[in-house]
Write a protein that holds these residues in place. Structure first.
Motif, short mmCIF file in Angstrom:
data_model
loop_
_atom_site.label_atom_id
_atom_site.label_comp_id
_atom_site.label_asym_id
_atom_site.label_seq_id
_atom_site.Cartn_x
_atom_site.Cartn_y
_atom_site.Cartn_z
N LYS B 193 0.92 -1.09 0.11
CA LYS B 193 0.09 -0.04 0.00
C LYS B 193 0.76 1.27 -0.23
N VAL B 194 2.30 1.43 0.46
CA VAL B 194 2.59 2.34 0.79
C VAL B 194 4.46 2.10 -0.33
N ALA B 195 4.38 3.10 -1.16
CA ALA B 195 5.78 1.83 -2.20
C ALA B 195 6.86 2.69 -1.56
N GLU B 196 7.82 1.74 -1.57
CA GLU B 196 9.01 1.82 -1.22
C GLU B 196 9.97 2.85 -1.53
N THR B 197 9.51 3.03 -3.53
CA THR B 197 10.16 4.00 -4.27
C THR B 197 9.30 5.63 -3.67
N ILE B 198 10.27 6.70 -3.20
CA ILE B 198 9.17 7.61 -2.88
C ILE B 198 9.83 8.93 -4.71
N GLN B 199 8.78 9.63 -5.10
CA GLN B 199 9.16 10.56 -6.51
C GLN B 199 8.41 11.84 -5.91
N LEU B 200 9.59 12.32 -6.33
CA LEU B 200 10.23 13.71 -5.96
C LEU B 200 9.83 14.85 -7.28
#
Lengths: 98, 211
Positions: B193-200
């Motif tokens: 549900k909460v991706a490991e990769t965060i796109q900023l």
């Protein structure tokens, strides 16, 4: 038309409407793959810098709990319609036997 | 007499030109606290079961930039974690809670630029790979971020809607990814549900007013 038959039909129609309504709302608001959102984001562009920036506004986006909840409610209504059918069949048989 | 007058005029012109050049070429410090509320960071986490999109606007900090020597750029950008939000209020509360960003104990995320590499300038735009220290939830990690810096000379007045205000703008854009496990954000948990990769995506502008 027997009362039990009309109740059964009403339950089946209600199940269909709930299913169509919740799926339709979910699809119409963008098929969002997540929880329901009550704030929507609009992107604007700053004229001088050319930067894109988000502006949040109150807005409804249906989440996955909508079609899931709709499907569950439709299943319950369909199940109830089956119960009504069985009960009415059983009461008819007992009436004939007596 | 005529020659003397011409020489004086020439000297004055050279002196004025040199002053103007030094004013333009000198390093300037740009303040990234934005009164217009345009500066923002957008974040996106695309997990198999849920896509989370959010924004943050509480940005401050400063960058020292010299248009004639962009490779010497230095500075620090700070993001107020309390300004981070998503479209669902309950989810926003979870995001700010002790389990995730712990806003109460860690009110800031910061990035401090240490060095610039692969610097190339075309017109008023400089592209570079900025290496610096990214600090999230008390954990510091060195990251390299591709950055675009656009120097807008004499545009501060236009931005503020007041021609009497003189100054320059520096527009900074960056897109990069980080891993939440690198910063102790529930590593390995709830990855469906909460991706490991965060796109900023960083879109900010700083102002350097002139007296």
């Amino acid at each position: 038309m027997k009362p039990s038959s009309s109740v059964r039909s009403a339950l089946q129609v209600a199940a269909g409407l709930v299913l169509a309504g919740t799926f339709g709302t979910w699809i119409a608001t963008g098929s969002h793959r997540g929880w329901t959102q009550t704030l929507s984001m609009e992107l604007h562009v700053d004229e001088v810098t050319g930067l894109t920036y988000p502006v949040q506004k109150p807005g409804f986006v249906a989440g996955v709990e909508f079609p899931a909840g709709g499907a569950a409610l439709a299943a319950i209504l369909s199940g109830l319609s089956l119960v009504v059918r069985r009960r009415s069949s059983a009461s008819s048989v007992s009436a004939v036997q007596s | 007499m005529k020659n003397q007058s011409f020489r004086n005029t020439l000297q004055l012109a050279v002196a004025l030109g040199a002053t103007a050049l030094s004013a333009v070429a000198a390093p300037q410090t740009f303040d990234f606290k934005d009164p217009k509320g345009v500066n923002n960071v957008q974040f996106r986490l695309d997990a198999p079961l849920e896509a989370i999109n959010g924004t943050a606007t509480g940005i401050s900090g400063s960058i020292t930039f010299d248009p004639s020597k962009p490779s010497a750029t230095q500075g620090r950008i700070v993001l107020s974690t309390a300004s981070m939000t998503v479209g669902n209020p309950v989810m926003a509360d979870h995001l700010r809670s002790a389990n995730w960003l712990d806003v109460a104990s860690h009110p800031e995320i910061s990035f401090e630029a240490r060095s610039l590499g692969s610097v190339r300038t075309e017109g008023n735009r400089t592209l570079a790979d900025v290496t610096g220290l990214l600090s999230i939830k008390g954990i510091q990690k060195e990251v390299t971020v591709p950055v675009s810096l656009t120097f807008l000379a004499d545009k501060l007045g236009a931005r503020l809607g007041d021609d009497k205000v003189k100054g320059d703008l520096l527009v900074l854009r960056a897109e990069f990814v980080i891993q939440r496990s690198d910063f102790g954000l529930q590593p390995g948990k709830m990855t469906d549900k909460v991706a490991e990769t965060i796109q900023l995506t960083l879109s900010i502008a700083g102002a350097a007013p002139r007296a």
